[in-house]
Design an enzyme around this catalytic site. Sequence first.
Site, mmCIF file in Angstrom:
data_model
loop_
_atom_site.group_PDB
_atom_site.id
_atom_site.type_symbol
_atom_site.label_atom_id
_atom_site.label_comp_id
_atom_site.label_asym_id
_atom_site.label_seq_id
_atom_site.Cartn_x
_atom_site.Cartn_y
_atom_site.Cartn_z
ATOM 1 N N SER A 13 56.018 21.814 10.276
ATOM 2 C CA SER A 13 57.505 21.717 9.685
ATOM 3 C C SER A 13 58.540 22.139 10.573
ATOM 4 O O SER A 13 59.518 21.947 10.831
ATOM 5 C CB SER A 13 57.614 22.076 8.188
ATOM 6 O OG SER A 13 57.492 23.545 8.144
ATOM 7 N N ARG A 64 37.199 31.473 24.242
ATOM 8 C CA ARG A 64 38.782 31.468 24.288
ATOM 9 C C ARG A 64 39.394 31.139 25.632
ATOM 10 O O ARG A 64 40.387 30.475 25.772
ATOM 11 C CB ARG A 64 39.483 32.919 23.654
ATOM 12 C CG ARG A 64 40.562 32.925 23.001
ATOM 13 C CD ARG A 64 40.890 34.094 22.614
ATOM 14 N NE ARG A 64 40.485 34.658 21.486
ATOM 15 C CZ ARG A 64 40.781 34.355 20.249
ATOM 16 N NH1 ARG A 64 41.872 33.505 19.920
ATOM 17 N NH2 ARG A 64 40.066 34.710 19.084
ATOM 18 N N ILE A 91 44.963 33.368 18.182
ATOM 19 C CA ILE A 91 45.433 34.412 19.070
ATOM 20 C C ILE A 91 45.445 34.082 20.607
ATOM 21 O O ILE A 91 44.491 33.417 21.048
ATOM 22 C CB ILE A 91 44.203 35.724 18.862
ATOM 23 C CG1 ILE A 91 44.380 36.043 17.524
ATOM 24 C CG2 ILE A 91 44.761 36.981 19.958
ATOM 25 C CD1 ILE A 91 45.438 37.292 17.091
ATOM 26 N N LEU A 92 46.327 34.344 21.494
ATOM 27 C CA LEU A 92 46.160 34.246 22.876
ATOM 28 C C LEU A 92 45.905 35.283 23.947
ATOM 29 O O LEU A 92 46.097 36.483 23.449
ATOM 30 C CB LEU A 92 47.542 33.670 23.207
ATOM 31 C CG LEU A 92 48.109 32.349 22.572
ATOM 32 C CD1 LEU A 92 49.616 32.117 22.831
ATOM 33 C CD2 LEU A 92 47.113 31.303 23.003
ATOM 34 N N HIS A 108 57.707 34.067 13.363
ATOM 35 C CA HIS A 108 56.785 34.789 12.368
ATOM 36 C C HIS A 108 57.522 35.021 10.985
ATOM 37 O O HIS A 108 58.369 35.210 10.953
ATOM 38 C CB HIS A 108 56.427 36.080 13.434
ATOM 39 C CG HIS A 108 55.423 36.881 12.243
ATOM 40 N ND1 HIS A 108 53.846 36.584 12.358
ATOM 41 C CD2 HIS A 108 55.521 37.914 11.352
ATOM 42 C CE1 HIS A 108 53.325 37.597 11.534
ATOM 43 N NE2 HIS A 108 54.330 38.429 11.048
ATOM 44 N N LEU A 143 50.538 41.911 19.893
ATOM 45 C CA LEU A 143 50.720 40.728 18.736
ATOM 46 C C LEU A 143 52.121 40.841 17.901
ATOM 47 O O LEU A 143 52.440 41.977 17.385
ATOM 48 C CB LEU A 143 49.337 40.659 17.835
ATOM 49 C CG LEU A 143 49.584 39.727 16.810
ATOM 50 C CD1 LEU A 143 49.400 38.517 17.234
ATOM 51 C CD2 LEU A 143 48.504 40.302 15.733
ATOM 52 N N ASP A 144 52.749 40.091 17.945
ATOM 53 C CA ASP A 144 54.126 39.875 16.992
ATOM 54 C C ASP A 144 55.147 40.869 17.278
ATOM 55 O O ASP A 144 55.797 41.363 16.319
ATOM 56 C CB ASP A 144 53.535 39.818 15.387
ATOM 57 C CG ASP A 144 52.884 38.405 15.252
ATOM 58 O OD1 ASP A 144 53.034 37.311 15.890
ATOM 59 O OD2 ASP A 144 52.047 38.636 14.271
#
Length: 195
Positions: A13, A64, A91-92, A108, A143-144
């Site tokens: 979305s 990965r 996760i990258l 996020h 992360l974030d």
Amino acid sequence: MKRVAILISGGGSNMLALVRDMAGDHPARPVLVASNDPAAGGLAKAAALGVPTTALDHRAYPDREAFEADLARQIDAARPDIICLAGFMRILTPGFIRRYEGRMLNIHPSLLPKYPGLHTHARALAAGDSEAGCTVHEVTADLDAGPILGQARLPVLPGDTEDSLAARILTMEHQLYPAVLRRFAAGDRTPVLLP
Ligand code: GAR
């Protein structure tokens, strides 16, 4: 005109909100929607809007790095200037993030720096927070935790559940992410603050 690739894992979305906004005087256009899940509902929605799509099933790769190498090949073939993670739930690795440093955004569902990671709505409710929201930030190796490019906040209501809060925040996400991308694509990193 800036070229934008969007990475999704699910319903897409946010991706749709971004694609729909990239028209007229918008400084960017969508050039690829990629998913790590061939069953992601967003793929058909993107295709219906005429955006090229690709799906790479991460479960089919030995690790990965192999998955990301293929993903990077497909992204690079579309020559994007900007990469938008929109509900992309893998996760990258630092190597992948470095490759797109300074031009990869993520949305996020929390008021970062609060609640990086998963279960953000449940954690906001459990903490008794009076407000919640969503954040668009630059993706860095932490992360974030990259520089914040926009934030939308709303009150937590009495009787809110994880689902009701998530639904109201998602509606805000659909306003925030396009507003941030417009600004970012025009070369302006001033944070967008909603409302
Ligand atoms: C959105 O709420 C987004 O913020 C969240 O996943 C949902 C995707 O919905 N992303 C994360 O939790 C990232 N860690 P969508 O597929 O309908 O855009």
